[in-house]
Scaffold this motif. Structure first.
Motif, PDB file in Angstrom:
ATOM      1  N   GLY A 108       5.889 -41.366  62.886  1.00  0.00           N
ATOM      2  CA  GLY A 108       4.922 -41.793  61.880  1.00  0.00           C
ATOM      3  C   GLY A 108       3.501 -41.432  62.260  1.00  0.00           C
ATOM      4  O   GLY A 108       3.211 -41.017  63.396  1.00  0.00           O
ATOM      5  N   TYR A 109       2.629 -41.602  61.296  1.00  0.00           N
ATOM      6  CA  TYR A 109       1.194 -41.339  61.489  1.00  0.00           C
ATOM      7  C   TYR A 109       0.420 -42.225  60.527  1.00  0.00           C
ATOM      8  O   TYR A 109       0.860 -42.464  59.393  1.00  0.00           O
ATOM      9  CB  TYR A 109       0.871 -39.870  61.199  1.00  0.00           C
ATOM     10  N   ALA A 110      -0.729 -42.734  60.996  1.00  0.00           N
ATOM     11  CA  ALA A 110      -1.588 -43.545  60.138  1.00  0.00           C
ATOM     12  C   ALA A 110      -3.044 -43.202  60.414  1.00  0.00           C
ATOM     13  O   ALA A 110      -3.417 -42.901  61.555  1.00  0.00           O
ATOM     14  CB  ALA A 110      -1.349 -45.034  60.363  1.00  0.00           C
ATOM     15  N   TYR A 111      -3.830 -43.242  59.351  1.00  0.00           N
ATOM     16  CA  TYR A 111      -5.257 -42.916  59.465  1.00  0.00           C
ATOM     17  C   TYR A 111      -6.059 -43.914  58.644  1.00  0.00           C
ATOM     18  O   TYR A 111      -5.723 -44.197  57.485  1.00  0.00           O
ATOM     19  CB  TYR A 111      -5.528 -41.501  58.948  1.00  0.00           C
ATOM     20  N   GLU A 112      -7.120 -44.464  59.242  1.00  0.00           N
ATOM     21  CA  GLU A 112      -8.037 -45.349  58.537  1.00  0.00           C
ATOM     22  C   GLU A 112      -9.440 -44.776  58.614  1.00  0.00           C
ATOM     23  O   GLU A 112      -9.953 -44.506  59.705  1.00  0.00           O
ATOM     24  CB  GLU A 112      -8.018 -46.756  59.134  1.00  0.00           C
ATOM     25  N   SER A 113     -10.071 -44.574  57.472  1.00  0.00           N
ATOM     26  CA  SER A 113     -11.418 -44.005  57.449  1.00  0.00           C
ATOM     27  C   SER A 113     -12.436 -45.023  57.946  1.00  0.00           C
ATOM     28  O   SER A 113     -12.171 -46.230  58.002  1.00  0.00           O
ATOM     29  CB  SER A 113     -11.774 -43.553  56.030  1.00  0.00           C
ATOM     30  N   THR A 114     -13.622 -44.542  58.290  1.00  0.00           N
ATOM     31  CA  THR A 114     -14.661 -45.437  58.776  1.00  0.00           C
ATOM     32  C   THR A 114     -15.081 -46.409  57.684  1.00  0.00           C
ATOM     33  O   THR A 114     -15.229 -46.026  56.520  1.00  0.00           O
ATOM     34  CB  THR A 114     -15.892 -44.648  59.273  1.00  0.00           C
ATOM     35  N   PRO A 115     -15.298 -47.681  58.023  1.00  0.00           N
ATOM     36  CA  PRO A 115     -15.740 -48.653  57.019  1.00  0.00           C
ATOM     37  C   PRO A 115     -17.261 -48.761  56.926  1.00  0.00           C
ATOM     38  O   PRO A 115     -17.769 -49.545  56.129  1.00  0.00           O
ATOM     39  CB  PRO A 115     -15.150 -49.963  57.538  1.00  0.00           C
ATOM     40  N   ASN A 155     -10.182 -46.370  53.421  1.00  0.00           N
ATOM     41  CA  ASN A 155      -8.956 -45.816  52.851  1.00  0.00           C
ATOM     42  C   ASN A 155      -7.961 -45.594  53.975  1.00  0.00           C
ATOM     43  O   ASN A 155      -8.289 -44.959  54.989  1.00  0.00           O
ATOM     44  CB  ASN A 155      -9.247 -44.503  52.134  1.00  0.00           C
ATOM     45  N   ILE A 156      -6.768 -46.116  53.800  1.00  0.00           N
ATOM     46  CA  ILE A 156      -5.744 -46.038  54.839  1.00  0.00           C
ATOM     47  C   ILE A 156      -4.540 -45.275  54.295  1.00  0.00           C
ATOM     48  O   ILE A 156      -4.030 -45.584  53.214  1.00  0.00           O
ATOM     49  CB  ILE A 156      -5.312 -47.445  55.305  1.00  0.00           C
ATOM     50  N   ILE A 157      -4.106 -44.281  55.053  1.00  0.00           N
ATOM     51  CA  ILE A 157      -2.908 -43.506  54.731  1.00  0.00           C
ATOM     52  C   ILE A 157      -1.889 -43.731  55.843  1.00  0.00           C
ATOM     53  O   ILE A 157      -2.215 -43.633  57.031  1.00  0.00           O
ATOM     54  CB  ILE A 157      -3.216 -42.004  54.613  1.00  0.00           C
ATOM     55  N   ARG A 158      -0.645 -44.022  55.456  1.00  0.00           N
ATOM     56  CA  ARG A 158       0.431 -44.188  56.428  1.00  0.00           C
ATOM     57  C   ARG A 158       1.606 -43.302  56.030  1.00  0.00           C
ATOM     58  O   ARG A 158       2.034 -43.311  54.865  1.00  0.00           O
ATOM     59  CB  ARG A 158       0.869 -45.657  56.494  1.00  0.00           C
ATOM     60  N   THR A 207     -21.474 -52.980  67.564  1.00  0.00           N
ATOM     61  CA  THR A 207     -20.643 -51.782  67.644  1.00  0.00           C
ATOM     62  C   THR A 207     -20.167 -51.420  66.245  1.00  0.00           C
ATOM     63  O   THR A 207     -19.703 -52.287  65.501  1.00  0.00           O
ATOM     64  CB  THR A 207     -19.437 -52.014  68.570  1.00  0.00           C
ATOM     65  N   LEU A 208     -20.276 -50.144  65.896  1.00  0.00           N
ATOM     66  CA  LEU A 208     -19.851 -49.646  64.595  1.00  0.00           C
ATOM     67  C   LEU A 208     -18.632 -48.747  64.772  1.00  0.00           C
ATOM     68  O   LEU A 208     -18.655 -47.821  65.587  1.00  0.00           O
ATOM     69  CB  LEU A 208     -20.976 -48.866  63.917  1.00  0.00           C
ATOM     70  N   ASP A 209     -17.573 -49.011  64.010  1.00  0.00           N
ATOM     71  CA  ASP A 209     -16.344 -48.229  64.112  1.00  0.00           C
ATOM     72  C   ASP A 209     -16.415 -46.969  63.253  1.00  0.00           C
ATOM     73  O   ASP A 209     -16.921 -47.001  62.129  1.00  0.00           O
ATOM     74  CB  ASP A 209     -15.144 -49.059  63.651  1.00  0.00           C
ATOM     75  N   ASN A 210     -15.889 -45.899  63.808  1.00  0.00           N
ATOM     76  CA  ASN A 210     -15.639 -44.689  63.025  1.00  0.00           C
ATOM     77  C   ASN A 210     -14.170 -44.718  62.596  1.00  0.00           C
ATOM     78  O   ASN A 210     -13.612 -45.767  62.357  1.00  0.00           O
ATOM     79  CB  ASN A 210     -15.994 -43.449  63.848  1.00  0.00           C
ATOM     80  N   SER A 211     -13.527 -43.594  62.493  1.00  0.00           N
ATOM     81  CA  SER A 211     -12.142 -43.569  62.020  1.00  0.00           C
ATOM     82  C   SER A 211     -11.171 -44.035  63.105  1.00  0.00           C
ATOM     83  O   SER A 211     -11.485 -44.003  64.303  1.00  0.00           O
ATOM     84  CB  SER A 211     -11.773 -42.154  61.560  1.00  0.00           C
ATOM     85  N   THR A 212      -9.979 -44.439  62.662  1.00  0.00           N
ATOM     86  CA  THR A 212      -8.912 -44.883  63.563  1.00  0.00           C
ATOM     87  C   THR A 212      -7.643 -44.114  63.208  1.00  0.00           C
ATOM     88  O   THR A 212      -7.317 -43.940  62.030  1.00  0.00           O
ATOM     89  CB  THR A 212      -8.661 -46.388  63.415  1.00  0.00           C
ATOM     90  N   GLN A 213      -6.918 -43.654  64.227  1.00  0.00           N
ATOM     91  CA  GLN A 213      -5.675 -42.916  64.013  1.00  0.00           C
ATOM     92  C   GLN A 213      -4.555 -43.506  64.870  1.00  0.00           C
ATOM     93  O   GLN A 213      -4.797 -43.998  65.977  1.00  0.00           O
ATOM     94  CB  GLN A 213      -5.850 -41.444  64.371  1.00  0.00           C
ATOM     95  N   TYR A 214      -3.342 -43.421  64.345  1.00  0.00           N
ATOM     96  CA  TYR A 214      -2.146 -43.830  65.071  1.00  0.00           C
ATOM     97  C   TYR A 214      -1.122 -42.698  65.011  1.00  0.00           C
ATOM     98  O   TYR A 214      -0.861 -42.138  63.943  1.00  0.00           O
ATOM     99  CB  TYR A 214      -1.513 -45.072  64.446  1.00  0.00           C
ATOM    100  N   ILE A 215      -0.519 -42.392  66.144  1.00  0.00           N
ATOM    101  CA  ILE A 215       0.617 -41.470  66.223  1.00  0.00           C
ATOM    102  C   ILE A 215       1.773 -42.259  66.815  1.00  0.00           C
ATOM    103  O   ILE A 215       1.640 -42.869  67.882  1.00  0.00           O
ATOM    104  CB  ILE A 215       0.287 -40.245  67.091  1.00  0.00           C
TER     105      ILE A 215
END
Length: 541
Positions: free
Chosen positions: A440-447, A421-424, A474-482
């Motif tokens: 801006g801000y963006a967040y992507e939950s772990t897949p 789930n991605i919120i921008r 390698t396993l990704d957790n969450s990703t954030q952008y500021i």
């Protein structure tokens, strides 16, 4: 016997060898926050706004907002920093990349119709993802890769006669896992005394101790070329459709090594040579390194459709859907093991064994994407926008070159991955008629699912034909952008600048846990803190 080996033996005459995995599928499906400086400075929350070259890749309905033609391009300075935290230390790797992030053209024609006053068309190029990353680390060990390989080689019942390098064409004829072949011929695994299909690794619980190092380098990109058409109805409904053509290139090189003391090494003669086929004994020292490489490249195609609705002047609502990208891919991979064995008082005896370079083709379908958006236009000075995107990674599909589903890998995909789930969020304030500030801000939950992150299920890093030589993943957790940025407009010319901070945490696994082989792998935390400076220039006419 492992279900994958049974499948491989039954199908070997009909299909080429393959090594794609669920891990590869996810890697090829990722998207980054990339586009024009205005788009990035507002966190990519443009699904309900349009009027920007980046919307051709996001919500094609945004092309319908145009009332003038536009041409523009974007430069990106990406300062990448990756830190690995392990049981011994923290190691930081940095690199800087400069490139053209986006280039596009939109043409706009007045139709003279009250129903659809403008018809627009556009072309854009965008780098939608970059794979560039390097990280490395060192850890105190509580198990060995060799024991993991010995475990699955024993479980699959491979007779040592099938693993002997002296057998003609043994890599191709016997269809044994390439990791088993490399490990057996480098003496990482050795038959238990008196048997030919049971194996020991080098690690002995309570006696062996050691250190392992890893060094991972990833390179490559996903570029998308977009062709869009669109328009508007009564200046209320803006529509667009597009076709995307993607070009993908992914390279990964992984070097993993272990240094073990008091290991279960094989018998060594007085000349320092390993005596094959003899019972193992301790004490002994060993050092080995596994150097694995893979390269995946190809092209794909997708279609997109979107709408923006303006029920009142102060409100915009957006909706877009992207089909999966359908790829035709080529892959090559190979591996080398270098090693040395000796007693505590003797020097190590060096040697190496290597696999051939295997090349083949396969097909892949990424997940579809859905976006809903809303934006508020506050007078003539401010904009606030929000996007939500749903990306179901569990719907990825791999296929053989002839189009048949690769069911084992597709089953792994559903076990390891879930929807992200991605919120921008984005905002823009016009300080003067020519000058704007943005944030801006963006967040992507772990897949990835909780079970795979917690090592509660086995992770396969090779396909039904086991031609892969990279046990790590390698396993990704969450990703954030500021993000933040500035914009300047003078007549028909514009210049935008953006600063983007990306933070992502991942977990490096040298090989899978929860496998029943008592190999006891460790994990290391990998954290990306990337900073980008983005500049866009353009002209409207």
């Amino acid at each position: 016997m492992n279900k994958r080996i049974l499948f491989a033996l039954s199908a070997a005459l009909a299909l080429p060898v393959m090594a794609q995995t669920a891990i590869d599928a996810y890697q090829l499906s990722r998207y980054d926050l990339r586009g024009t400086a205005r788009f990035m400075s507002m966190g990519g929350a443009f699904g309900a706004l349009g009027g920007d070259l980046s919307t051709l890749n996001q919500n094609p309905g945004g092309i319908g907002v145009y009332r003038k033609s536009e041409i523009g391009f974007t430069l990106d300075i990406d300062m990448q920093s990756t830190q690995t935290k392990s049981t011994i230390d923290k190691i930081k790797e940095s690199q800087t990349k400069v490139g053209v992030n986006n280039f596009g053209y939109v043409g706009s024609a007045y139709t003279g119709s009250d129903i659809m006053p403008f018809f627009n068309w556009g072309f854009s190029y965008g780098r939608v993802n970059s794979f560039n990353r390097r990280y490395r680390g060192s850890v105190d060990m509580n198990g060995s890769l060799s024991n993991y390989i010995a475990g699955f080689t024993t479980a699959d019942g491979w007779d040592s006669g099938y693993l002997e390098s002296s057998e003609a064409n043994y890599w191709d004829r016997n269809h044994a896992p390439w990791l088993s072949l490399l490990a057996y011929n480098s003496f990482m695994i050795n038959p238990v005394g008196g048997t030919t299909n049971q194996y020991n690794g080098l690690w002995k619980n309570g006696a062996t101790y050691g250190v392992s190092d890893f060094d991972v380098e990833e390179k490559g990109f996903v570029d998308e070329y977009e062709i869009n058409l669109g328009g508007n109805f009564n200046d209320i409904v803006y529509w667009g459709i597009g076709v995307g053509i993607t070009d993908i290139d992914y390279q990964q090189a992984v070097y993993y090594e272990e240094y073990l003391n008091n290991a279960c090494i094989p018998v060594i003669d007085q000349g320092g040579n390993v005596v094959a086929g003899q019972p193992q004994q301790t004490p002994g020292d060993v050092g080995f390194g596994l150097d694995s490489y893979k390269h995946i490249n190809g092209t794909g195609v997708n279609v997109k459709a979107g709408l923006i609705v303006k029920p009142i002047n102060e409100l915009r609502l957006g909706f877009a859907v992207h089909s999966p990208t359908y790829y035709n891919l080529n892959q090559s991979n190979d591996g080398i093991v270098d090693y040395g064995y000796g007693y505590n008082t003797d020097p190590l005896k060096p040697g190496y064994t290597e696999s051939p370079i295997e090349s083949y083709s396969w097909k892949f379908r990424t997940p579809w994407r859905m976006m809903v958006s809303a934006a508020a236009v506050l007078g003539s000075s401010a904009i606030v926008s929000v996007d939500y995107e749903y990306r179901p990674y569990q719907n990825m599909v791999t296929k053989f070159a002839d189009g048949d589903d690769c069911n084992d890998v597709n089953g792994d995909i559903k076990n390891y991955y879930k929807a992200a789930n991605i919120i921008r969020l984005g905002a823009e304030y016009r300080v003067t008629p020519n000058f704007s500030v943005r944030a801006g801000y963006a967040y992507e939950s772990t897949p990835t699912g909780a079970e795979v992150r917690n090592d509660e299920m086995m992770v396969y890093t090779s396909s039904p034909y086991d031609t892969g030589t990279t046990p790590s993943y390698t396993l990704d957790n969450s990703t954030q952008y500021i993000t933040c940025g500035l914009g300047y407009r003078y007549k028909n010319f514009y210049a935008d600048a953006a600063y983007v901070h990306k933070s992502r945490t991942s977990e490096f696994h040298p090989y899978t846990g929860s496998n029943g082989y008592t190999a006891n792998p460790y994990t290391a935390e990998v954290k990306d803190n990337n900073n980008s400076i983005v500049l866009s220039l353009g002209f409207k006419f």
